[in-house]
Design a protein around this motif. Structure first.
Motif, PDB file in Angstrom:
ATOM      1  N   TYR A   1       0.750   9.477   1.967  1.00 33.93           N
ATOM      2  CA  TYR A   1      -0.473   8.732   2.293  1.00 33.93           C
ATOM      3  C   TYR A   1      -0.671   7.548   1.360  1.00 33.93           C
ATOM      4  N   THR A   2      -1.481   6.598   1.832  1.00 33.47           N
ATOM      5  CA  THR A   2      -1.834   5.412   1.057  1.00 33.47           C
ATOM      6  C   THR A   2      -2.637   5.800  -0.178  1.00 33.47           C
ATOM      7  N   THR A   3      -2.321   5.157  -1.276  1.00 31.85           N
ATOM      8  CA  THR A   3      -3.141   5.351  -2.473  1.00 31.85           C
ATOM      9  C   THR A   3      -3.732   4.003  -2.861  1.00 31.85           C
ATOM     10  N   ALA A   4      -4.851   4.056  -3.593  1.00 32.21           N
ATOM     11  CA  ALA A   4      -5.513   2.824  -3.998  1.00 32.21           C
ATOM     12  C   ALA A   4      -5.892   2.940  -5.468  1.00 32.21           C
ATOM     13  N   ASN A   5      -6.160   1.784  -6.093  1.00 32.72           N
ATOM     14  CA  ASN A   5      -6.658   1.849  -7.461  1.00 32.72           C
ATOM     15  C   ASN A   5      -8.155   2.184  -7.436  1.00 32.72           C
ATOM     16  N   LYS A   6      -8.762   2.260  -8.603  1.00 33.26           N
ATOM     17  CA  LYS A   6     -10.142   2.742  -8.685  1.00 33.26           C
ATOM     18  C   LYS A   6     -11.144   1.877  -7.924  1.00 33.26           C
ATOM     19  N   ASP A   7     -10.926   0.553  -7.940  1.00 31.42           N
ATOM     20  CA  ASP A   7     -11.890  -0.348  -7.290  1.00 31.42           C
ATOM     21  C   ASP A   7     -11.533  -0.627  -5.833  1.00 31.42           C
ATOM     22  N   PHE A   8     -10.485   0.005  -5.351  1.00 20.81           N
ATOM     23  CA  PHE A   8     -10.010  -0.238  -3.981  1.00 20.81           C
ATOM     24  C   PHE A   8      -9.690  -1.713  -3.754  1.00 20.81           C
ATOM     25  N   THR A   9      -8.976  -2.295  -4.683  1.00 16.21           N
ATOM     26  CA  THR A   9      -8.546  -3.680  -4.488  1.00 16.21           C
ATOM     27  C   THR A   9      -7.057  -3.744  -4.200  1.00 16.21           C
ATOM     28  N   GLU A  10      -6.308  -2.774  -4.726  1.00 14.42           N
ATOM     29  CA  GLU A  10      -4.863  -2.758  -4.467  1.00 14.42           C
ATOM     30  C   GLU A  10      -4.494  -1.469  -3.763  1.00 14.42           C
ATOM     31  N   PHE A  11      -3.652  -1.615  -2.745  1.00 11.64           N
ATOM     32  CA  PHE A  11      -3.271  -0.446  -1.964  1.00 11.64           C
ATOM     33  C   PHE A  11      -1.759  -0.311  -1.940  1.00 11.64           C
ATOM     34  N   ASN A  12      -1.300   0.924  -2.075  1.00 10.04           N
ATOM     35  CA  ASN A  12       0.127   1.192  -1.927  1.00 10.04           C
ATOM     36  C   ASN A  12       0.319   1.967  -0.632  1.00 10.04           C
ATOM     37  N   ILE A  13       0.849   1.287   0.378  1.00 10.54           N
ATOM     38  CA  ILE A  13       1.025   1.924   1.688  1.00 10.54           C
ATOM     39  C   ILE A  13       2.479   2.382   1.804  1.00 10.54           C
ATOM     40  N   PRO A  14       2.737   3.689   1.673  1.00 12.87           N
ATOM     41  CA  PRO A  14       4.135   4.137   1.639  1.00 12.87           C
ATOM     42  C   PRO A  14       4.716   4.372   3.027  1.00 12.87           C
ATOM     43  N   ALA A  15       6.041   4.382   3.103  1.00 16.32           N
ATOM     44  CA  ALA A  15       6.722   4.828   4.323  1.00 16.32           C
ATOM     45  C   ALA A  15       6.597   6.346   4.345  1.00 16.32           C
ATOM     46  N   PHE A  16       6.615   6.941   5.542  1.00 14.57           N
ATOM     47  CA  PHE A  16       6.530   8.402   5.586  1.00 14.57           C
ATOM     48  C   PHE A  16       7.829   9.010   6.110  1.00 14.57           C
ATOM     49  N   PRO A  17       8.195  10.210   5.617  1.00 14.55           N
ATOM     50  CA  PRO A  17       9.428  10.837   6.109  1.00 14.55           C
ATOM     51  C   PRO A  17       9.209  11.388   7.512  1.00 14.55           C
ATOM     52  N   PRO A  18      10.082  11.052   8.473  1.00 16.69           N
ATOM     53  CA  PRO A  18       9.861  11.538   9.839  1.00 16.69           C
ATOM     54  C   PRO A  18      10.080  13.046   9.965  1.00 16.69           C
ATOM     55  N   LEU A  19       9.414  13.633  10.943  1.00 15.91           N
ATOM     56  CA  LEU A  19       9.610  15.050  11.247  1.00 15.91           C
ATOM     57  C   LEU A  19      11.065  15.231  11.677  1.00 15.91           C
ATOM     58  N   GLY A  20      11.712  16.252  11.126  1.00 22.56           N
ATOM     59  CA  GLY A  20      13.121  16.454  11.423  1.00 22.56           C
ATOM     60  C   GLY A  20      14.010  16.004  10.282  1.00 22.56           C
ATOM     61  N   SER A  21      13.416  15.307   9.285  1.00 27.62           N
ATOM     62  CA  SER A  21      14.208  14.939   8.117  1.00 27.62           C
ATOM     63  C   SER A  21      13.944  15.954   7.008  1.00 27.62           C
ATOM     64  N   LYS A  22      14.868  15.999   6.058  1.00 23.22           N
ATOM     65  CA  LYS A  22      14.768  16.989   4.970  1.00 23.22           C
ATOM     66  C   LYS A  22      13.535  16.752   4.114  1.00 23.22           C
TER      67      LYS A  22
END
Lengths: 286, 404
Positions: free
Chosen positions: B223-244
């Motif tokens: 899931y996306t994480t943000a810093n304390k003030d919600f100014t910077e967001f880290n939007i990650p790729a997610f592992p698909p279902l069926g992958s290890k």
């Protein structure tokens, strides 16, 4: 963040199949959140044993779990779990199967989940013959929300929403699966766990829509309201009301009223949804 | 079939006379959509019809599901398994999808839903256009969430902006909507589709999940994480279902954004809701697309979106001929509301006109920003219809009425 066993459970020897659960792999201890006497723990254990005995690649057999008493089951399930909304598991699994045909989704449902809110998806999943397994954990009541009338509650039972024992005719999931077009159908109860394991193994190798119902006791919600307060009371109630399919053949419909006919009901072969879809894709390649 | 062959087949290159719904379907296939689940409903039925014909040609799967609830559920399943997937529907079907769309927002699924709107409420009028679902798109489901919605106004844009919709969904990991309507969907216009190589440059592919980069304490960061003030967001790729690397328990309940696990801690649930909302609303300036026309010296601004923007453009041209200083701000993305662009326009003009095919669902939003820098409120006039497309004359009459 670090994890430790729940307070008071540090020194409990783990269950032999507990080490196979995801929770154990992740946190070092298995635990369940089921009520005392609930049959779902033993069903989860049976699933773990099958996974170990068959040596399955866990990522290829994802569990699709919906909303119900069994929603906390992933803590003791062996594979990868995706939790969906109430009743939508089969529709989600259809999308999963069509997006990656190598997978064989195992959708776990409760009676309210599969036979009330998600009936539509159940009928059409079976009709399309999606290559997946549907396990119905039938405890005859809505346990998590406080013991309300379920579509499988026996006629005349007392529940939170039928305080005067007004009942509705319960639905027979196996018959429903048959007319909808499922290709492998079985029903077992918590006293025939070994048979359930055999059926589950068969379903894993079966190509098509497999449906296994397993009737479980619910001492907390169903039992307390219906004079079956202990786990064994509910267990015996279900056991005594179950009739093997070969015996049931010689019995009249009146005698079979309110009984669970257990056994393997159907095992046939029919082209699956992906068989048909892949044929078209192959045909259009050139 | 190799990748080049699939790409070549997925782009219907050339100059064609296409129906709006077909142009949209072609745009989605060109964008990389390989799974479609839908249910027939007028006026969008041409979309599933065209998808059923075209998707198997590019190795995709078309599913006609039992209802819209199943359609959107299957789309979530396919998206999670790694395919670019979409559904299309109209008003009543869209209402059925809300429960699942709310969930898709919680688990940040990059899927696309096209809503070819028809007049409501209830079964409504099946062949008349409206923009009555604008609020429903973002406020229809339970809980609070922010979405991205794109409103094309021609068949060419239905093709081009469908690709943009898929791209925005991938970049921001959020359900994205294409807002068409009954008339736009059934209109036939010239559509120029470029070469496959040209389209390839425009597509944002699904980001690949790399375990070493996307793990927190040995577990996948889904899931996306943000810093304390919600100014910077880290939007990650997610592992698909069926992958290890798929997490062992991906839940549909409110979770911790870091561990992905179930939570009942108020502060953690609060953080989750803020992250998924602010991810979109605080990045509004980066996401929103607007088109400005004759705004430099304008005293009256028309702010609109979708089909009415065609009438509005005509009205601006007519008024300019008569010497009336009118400009047009077209919201290509309706959600998130283009706050920066609207504030910028409001500072310069004296009055704002909002022609909409509803009773002012976006006008309400514009009123929030309609102030001069000195704090003086500027009037926002509505030209509202719920089932009729505005004529340019109607807008011109309104302009003449308010300048007197």
């Amino acid at each position: 963040m670090s994890y430790s066993a729940p307070r008071g459970k540090e020194n409990i020897t783990p269950h032999p199949y507990g080490t196979n659960t995801q929770m154990h792999k992740l946190m070092g201890f298995p635990f369940t959140m089921f009520c005392k006497g609930c049959g779902y723990g033993s069903i989860a254990q049976a699933i773990c044993r099958v996974f170990k005995e068959e040596n399955l690649q866990e990522e290829l057999f994802p569990f699709i779990v919906n909303i119900g008493c069994y929603s906390s089951m992933p803590t003791v399930l062996p594979g990868k779990t995706f939790m969906t909304l109430h009743g939508r598991g089969i529709a989600v699994a259809t999308g999963v199967k069509m997006a990656n045909p190598k997978l064989k989704p195992i959708s776990i449902h409760g009676d309210g989940d599969l036979l009330s809110i998600g009936t539509n998806h159940f009928l059409h999943g079976a009709r399309r013959n999606v290559d997946m397994i549907v396990i119905l954990l039938n405890n005859n009541i809505y346990g998590m929300t406080g013991g309300q009338l379920a579509p499988t509650t026996p006629m005349g039972s007392k529940t939170s929403t039928t305080p005067y024992r007004y009942g509705e005719e319960p639905i027979d999931a196996v018959e429903l699966a048959k007319v909808s077009g499922a290709t492998y159908i079985a029903r077992w109860n918590t006293s025939t766990i070994r048979d359930f394991m055999k059926s589950f193994k068969k379903a894993l190798h079966h190509k098509g829509f497999s449906f296994i119902e397993i009737v479980s006791q619910c001492p907390t919600q169903f039992g307390h309201k219906n004079n079956l307060p202990k786990a064994l009371d509910g267990f015996n109630f279900i056991k005594n009301n179950s009739i093997r399919i070969n015996k049931a053949k010689d019995m009249s419909p009146e005698e079979l009223k309110g009984k669970y006919i257990i056994g393997e009901h159907l095992d046939i072969d029919r082209p699956t949804l992906w068989d048909r879809k892949s044929q078209i894709i192959e045909k259009l390649k050139d | 079939m190799n990748k080049d062959e699939i790409l070549k087949r997925s782009v219907y290159t050339g100059t064609h006379l296409l129906e709006g719904n077909v142009a949209m379907a072609e745009g989605c296939i060109a964008a990389g959509c390989r799974f479609f689940a839908g249910y027939p409903i007028t006026p969008q039925s041409e979309v599933p019809e065209h998808m059923a014909k075209r998707l198997p040609e590019v190795g995709g799967v078309f599913m006609q599901m039992e209802d819209e609830i199943a359609s959107i559920s299957a789309v979530v399943g396919a998206t999670l398994t790694g395919k670019k997937a979409m559904s299309s529907t109209s008003g009543p079907g869209f209402a059925l999808m809300q429960e699942t769309l709310s969930w898709a927002n919680l688990i940040e699924m990059p899927l696309v839903v096209a809503n070819v709107q028809r007049v409501g409420p209830g079964s409504g009028v099946v062949s008349l256009p409206t923009h009555g679902d604008i609020t429903q798109i973002k406020r229809g489901g339970n809980g609070e969430y922010e979405v991205i919605a794109i409103a094309p106004n021609s068949c060419q844009e239905l093709f081009d902006l469908s690709i943009v919709a898929f791209n925005l969904a991938e970049i921001w990991r959020v359900p994205t909507f294409i807002l068409s309507d009954a008339w736009l969907g059934h209109m036939r216009e010239k559509v120029v589709i470029p070469e496959p190589e040209e389209i390839k440059k425009r597509i944002v592919p699904r980001p690949e999940y790399i375990p070493a980069e996307n793990e927190t304490e040995g577990r996948p960061q889904i899931y996306t994480t943000a810093n304390k003030d919600f100014t910077e967001f880290n939007i990650p790729a997610f592992p698909p279902l069926g992958s290890k690397h798929f997490p062992y328990w991906w839940i549909s309940l409110t979770h911790s954004q870091i561990s992905g696990m179930i939570t009942e801690t108020p502060s953690v649930a609060d953080n989750t809701n803020m992250t998924i909302n602010y991810k979109i609303s605080k990045n509004e300036a980066k996401i929103s697309i607007v088109k400005r026309y004759q705004l430099d010296d304008a005293e009256i601004a028309i702010i609109t979106y979708g089909t009415p923007s065609r009438s509005a453009l005509e009205a601006v041209n007519e008024c300019r001929k008569e010497g009336i200083k009118v400009g047009l701000l077209r919201l290509v993305t309706v959600w998130p509301i283009a706050e920066t662009a609207i504030r910028e326009v409001a500072e310069k003009v004296k009055q704002i006109i909002v022609p909409e095919m509803n009773l002012g669902q976006i006008a309400e939003q514009i009123e929030r920003f309609a102030f001069h820098t000195d704090g003086q409120r500027i009037p926002v006039h509505r030209v509202s219809h719920t089932a009729i497309l505005h004529t340019p004359k109607e807008i011109i009459d309104k302009i003449k009425e308010i300048i007197q």
